[in-house]
Scaffold this motif. Structure first.
Motif, PDB file in Angstrom:
ATOM      1  N   LEU A  73       0.697  -1.216  -0.004  1.00 17.32           N
ATOM      2  CA  LEU A  73      -0.093  -0.021  -0.002  1.00 17.32           C
ATOM      3  C   LEU A  73       0.684   1.318  -0.160  1.00 17.32           C
ATOM      4  O   LEU A  73       0.542   2.259  -0.525  1.00 17.32           O
ATOM      5  CB  LEU A  73      -0.705  -0.174   1.271  1.00 17.32           C
ATOM      6  CG  LEU A  73      -1.852   1.269   1.427  1.00 17.32           C
ATOM      7  CD1 LEU A  73      -2.889   1.290   0.296  1.00 17.32           C
ATOM      8  CD2 LEU A  73      -2.765   0.839   2.619  1.00 17.32           C
ATOM      9  N   MET A  99      -1.703  -5.445  -2.154  1.00 14.59           N
ATOM     10  CA  MET A  99      -2.949  -5.364  -3.024  1.00 14.59           C
ATOM     11  C   MET A  99      -2.537  -5.726  -4.464  1.00 14.59           C
ATOM     12  O   MET A  99      -1.634  -5.543  -4.949  1.00 14.59           O
ATOM     13  CB  MET A  99      -3.633  -4.070  -3.133  1.00 14.59           C
ATOM     14  CG  MET A  99      -4.157  -3.655  -1.715  1.00 14.59           C
ATOM     15  SD  MET A  99      -5.098  -2.121  -1.839  1.00 14.59           S
ATOM     16  CE  MET A  99      -5.551  -1.756   0.149  1.00 14.59           C
ATOM     17  N   ILE A 113      -6.611  -8.291  -1.249  1.00 20.07           N
ATOM     18  CA  ILE A 113      -5.910  -7.510  -0.198  1.00 20.07           C
ATOM     19  C   ILE A 113      -5.130  -8.652   0.582  1.00 20.07           C
ATOM     20  O   ILE A 113      -5.690  -9.778   1.031  1.00 20.07           O
ATOM     21  CB  ILE A 113      -6.548  -6.814   0.701  1.00 20.07           C
ATOM     22  CG1 ILE A 113      -7.565  -5.911  -0.129  1.00 20.07           C
ATOM     23  CG2 ILE A 113      -5.769  -6.205   1.891  1.00 20.07           C
ATOM     24  CD1 ILE A 113      -8.634  -5.033   0.405  1.00 20.07           C
ATOM     25  N   LEU A 135     -10.459  -0.089   5.998  1.00 16.60           N
ATOM     26  CA  LEU A 135     -10.036  -1.076   5.032  1.00 16.60           C
ATOM     27  C   LEU A 135     -11.289  -2.283   5.220  1.00 16.60           C
ATOM     28  O   LEU A 135     -11.569  -2.482   6.544  1.00 16.60           O
ATOM     29  CB  LEU A 135      -8.709  -1.776   5.510  1.00 16.60           C
ATOM     30  CG  LEU A 135      -7.466  -0.848   5.354  1.00 16.60           C
ATOM     31  CD1 LEU A 135      -6.351  -1.325   6.017  1.00 16.60           C
ATOM     32  CD2 LEU A 135      -7.277  -0.496   3.890  1.00 16.60           C
TER      33      LEU A 135
END
Length: 245
Positions: A73, A99, A113, A135
């Motif tokens: 990320l 991801m 994820i 998230l």
């Protein structure tokens, strides 16, 4: 203001119906790795049947920009110029969250994820991080694991993190109808809990949890029952303890 990667993915959840399949692997060193696959193939097939050029929509175009290989990320947001924090704990956590986009027949089929080798300390930092950055994570990642024993709080058999992520992108009116939206957006949601060592014993029962083999159990969520306040379970112990060899 530019949309962060997280907000973009949440936007996808809002416009698409999907299946979510997760797996949490419990390592011997008291860490764990989780992967959630968000499968939108059914929705895309329906869209293509109704509108052949639907894959040209903005949401799908943005999904196509997400790397096809695991990318953390921090690197994603830094590359896009969307990095919003200089906090070192947040950056450390961002570098452990990965991801990627998924494709089938060269067309978007969803995204995944991954939380890579999170320690108990990492999960504490993650809780702090997700206060600001919502998230769509599996609640079961926060169960207690010490390398041998997993203590499951069955109150975590819910979609709280996904709900909060959706609420962060929804209007007040939509938030009030979140239960109906969840059943509309998600067709099937389940989580496999897998251990590196063989399961020695399981204490406690729940209707949604089933032992698959000597190394894993499966949780299959019943969304209709989840949002029915009068629903009754045959088995719904508040705590389930899994001890490994």
């Amino acid at each position: 203001m530019k949309k962060t990667i997280i907000l973009f993915l949440i936007s996808l959840l809002i416009v698409e119906s999907c299946n979510v399949n997760s797996e949490i692997i419990y390592h011997k060193d008291a860490a764990s790795t989780s992967v959630s696959d968000i499968d939108t193939r059914e929705f895309i097939a329906e869209m293509k049947a109704m509108t052949p050029d639907s894959l040209q929509q903005k949401e799908f175009g943005e999904l196509d920009k997400l790397p096809a290989s695991w990318t953390n990320l921090y690197d994603l947001e830094k590359k896009e110029g969307k990095l919003k924090t200089a906090n070192q704990d947040s950056i450390r956590i961002m570098k452990k969250i990965f991801m990627k986009s998924n494709k089938e027949s060269n067309e978007p089929s969803g995204f995944s994820i991954k939380l890579e080798h999170f320690t108990p300390e990492d999960y504490l930092a993650l809780k702090s991080y997700t206060k600001d950055e919502k998230l769509p994570l599996d609640q079961n990642i926060f169960n207690t694991w010490d390398g041998k024993t997993l203590t499951i709080n069955t109150k975590n058999f819910n979609l709280k993190n996904i709900e909060e992520a959706l609420r962060s992108k929804s209007s007040n009116e939509e938030s009030e109808k979140m239960e109906g939206m969840m059943m509309m957006f998600f067709k099937k949601i389940g989580t496999t809990l897998r251990f590196e060592n063989k399961i020695k014993s399981i204490t406690g029962k729940h209707d949604w949890l089933t032992k698959i083999d000597d190394y894993s159990v499966r949780i299959e969520y019943d969304l209709k029952t989840m949002y029915d306040k009068e629903a009754k379970f045959k088995n719904a112990d508040p705590t389930i303890t899994i001890v490994t060899e």
